[in-house]
Design a protein around this motif. Sequence first.
Motif, short mmCIF file in Angstrom:
data_model
loop_
_atom_site.label_atom_id
_atom_site.label_comp_id
_atom_site.label_asym_id
_atom_site.label_seq_id
_atom_site.Cartn_x
_atom_site.Cartn_y
_atom_site.Cartn_z
N LYS A 1 1.01 -1.27 -0.22
CA LYS A 1 -0.27 0.00 0.08
C LYS A 1 0.90 1.03 0.03
CE LYS A 1 -3.75 2.19 2.86
NZ LYS A 1 -4.59 2.14 4.13
N THR A 2 0.32 2.27 -0.85
CA THR A 2 1.33 3.59 -0.91
C THR A 2 0.31 4.77 -0.51
OG1 THR A 2 2.83 2.75 -2.41
CG2 THR A 2 2.67 4.83 -2.34
N GLU A 3 0.67 5.58 0.31
CA GLU A 3 -0.01 6.83 0.72
C GLU A 3 0.80 8.07 0.37
OE1 GLU A 3 -2.60 5.09 4.50
OE2 GLU A 3 -0.90 6.27 4.90
N MET A 4 0.01 8.71 -0.60
CA MET A 4 0.89 9.91 -1.06
C MET A 4 -0.03 11.30 -0.31
SD MET A 4 3.00 8.82 -3.24
CE MET A 4 3.50 10.07 -4.25
N THR A 5 0.81 12.05 0.02
CA THR A 5 0.26 13.64 0.26
C THR A 5 0.53 14.56 -0.57
OG1 THR A 5 2.15 14.07 1.78
CG2 THR A 5 0.32 12.65 2.91
N GLY A 6 -0.15 15.54 -0.65
CA GLY A 6 0.23 16.50 -1.59
C GLY A 6 1.50 17.39 -1.28
N ASP A 7 2.07 17.26 -0.09
CA ASP A 7 3.44 17.88 0.08
C ASP A 7 4.81 17.23 -0.15
OD1 ASP A 7 3.16 16.05 2.20
OD2 ASP A 7 3.28 17.19 4.05
N GLY A 8 4.67 16.41 -0.98
CA GLY A 8 5.64 15.73 -1.40
C GLY A 8 6.20 14.90 -0.37
N ILE B 1 7.90 2.66 5.51
CA ILE B 1 9.05 3.59 4.95
C ILE B 1 8.22 4.95 4.63
CG2 ILE B 1 10.63 3.91 3.22
CD1 ILE B 1 10.57 0.76 2.82
N THR B 2 8.97 5.90 5.06
CA THR B 2 8.41 7.14 4.87
C THR B 2 9.43 7.74 3.80
OG1 THR B 2 7.56 7.62 6.96
CG2 THR B 2 7.85 9.50 5.88
N LEU B 3 8.96 8.63 2.79
CA LEU B 3 9.82 9.15 1.79
C LEU B 3 9.54 10.68 1.81
CD1 LEU B 3 8.96 6.10 0.55
CD2 LEU B 3 10.92 6.53 -0.82
N GLU B 4 10.24 11.48 1.29
CA GLU B 4 10.10 12.87 0.83
C GLU B 4 10.63 13.14 -0.42
OE1 GLU B 4 11.03 17.11 2.95
OE2 GLU B 4 10.76 15.38 4.36
N LYS B 5 9.98 13.93 -1.22
CA LYS B 5 10.65 14.42 -2.59
C LYS B 5 11.26 15.61 -2.35
CE LYS B 5 9.31 14.22 -7.44
NZ LYS B 5 7.99 14.20 -8.35
N THR B 6 12.65 15.77 -2.65
CA THR B 6 13.41 17.04 -2.45
C THR B 6 14.11 17.25 -3.86
OG1 THR B 6 13.61 16.41 -0.05
CG2 THR B 6 15.31 18.08 -1.05
N ASP B 7 13.85 18.24 -4.32
CA ASP B 7 14.57 18.83 -5.74
C ASP B 7 14.32 17.44 -6.57
OD1 ASP B 7 15.73 21.05 -4.42
OD2 ASP B 7 17.53 19.89 -3.87
N GLY B 8 12.88 16.98 -6.73
CA GLY B 8 12.48 16.29 -7.58
C GLY B 8 12.99 14.84 -7.50
N VAL B 9 13.73 14.48 -6.58
CA VAL B 9 14.34 13.15 -5.83
C VAL B 9 13.65 12.41 -4.62
CG1 VAL B 9 16.23 11.68 -5.82
CG2 VAL B 9 16.38 13.57 -7.29
N TRP B 10 12.93 11.21 -4.75
CA TRP B 10 12.56 10.79 -3.53
C TRP B 10 13.53 10.13 -2.81
CZ3 TRP B 10 7.87 11.22 -2.00
CH2 TRP B 10 6.57 11.52 -2.83
N GLN B 11 13.50 10.46 -1.62
CA GLN B 11 14.59 10.09 -0.66
C GLN B 11 13.85 9.45 0.70
OE1 GLN B 11 17.00 13.25 0.35
NE2 GLN B 11 18.25 13.11 -1.66
#
Length: 196
Positions: free
Chosen positions: A74-81, A113-123
């Motif tokens: 399952k993947t949950e996306m939020t609007g804040d990257g 796992i929590t990820l964040e998109k920074t400068d267009g790259v997921w980390q």
Amino acid sequence: MKRILVLLLACLLLASSAAPASGEPAAEILPAYTYTGEDPLEEAILSVLQTEDYAGRYYTEPGSVMIPCPLFLKTEMTGDGRATVYCSVWLMNYVKQGTTLVNISGGENPLVITLEKTDGVWQVTALEEAGEGDDYYEDIARFAGGDEELENKYHEAADLMANEETRTRYIRAYVKANGLDITAYQDYGWDPVELN
């Protein structure tokens, strides 16, 4: 309970059968696994799990390679990257014997796992793994947070044999990306699984 795929005894038997006799060439060194798909979240997650902290927790040999079998539940996306990914990733170590990848060790890793998109790259910014013993079941229930379907998916992911299609797909992609002369993979005590 955390599942370990191969018992130490089986690993030792494989290690001794894979060891070259005097005068035989050393085992072929396999190239490291690299994600070849197109999903940036999967790429970020599998890159983190490729580190020694994870691949090296199971028995390895010189020249072996860790190829993951990731089951994204399952993947949950939020609007804040930001994204939260619920998954169970089998980390499997292999050696090459003839044209077969022989599994020498591995295990299941249920994760949130929590990820964040920074400068267009997921980390990956946070990674939580289910514990062992009683903690395993408690953590899975906590990860699911009352979502029965998700909890059931975690438990289904604990059966590697039931997820052979995914495992085969990732091994096939690895073999193709590296141009290897490999036609099958095999677990200790089981028949080889053909890649074609």
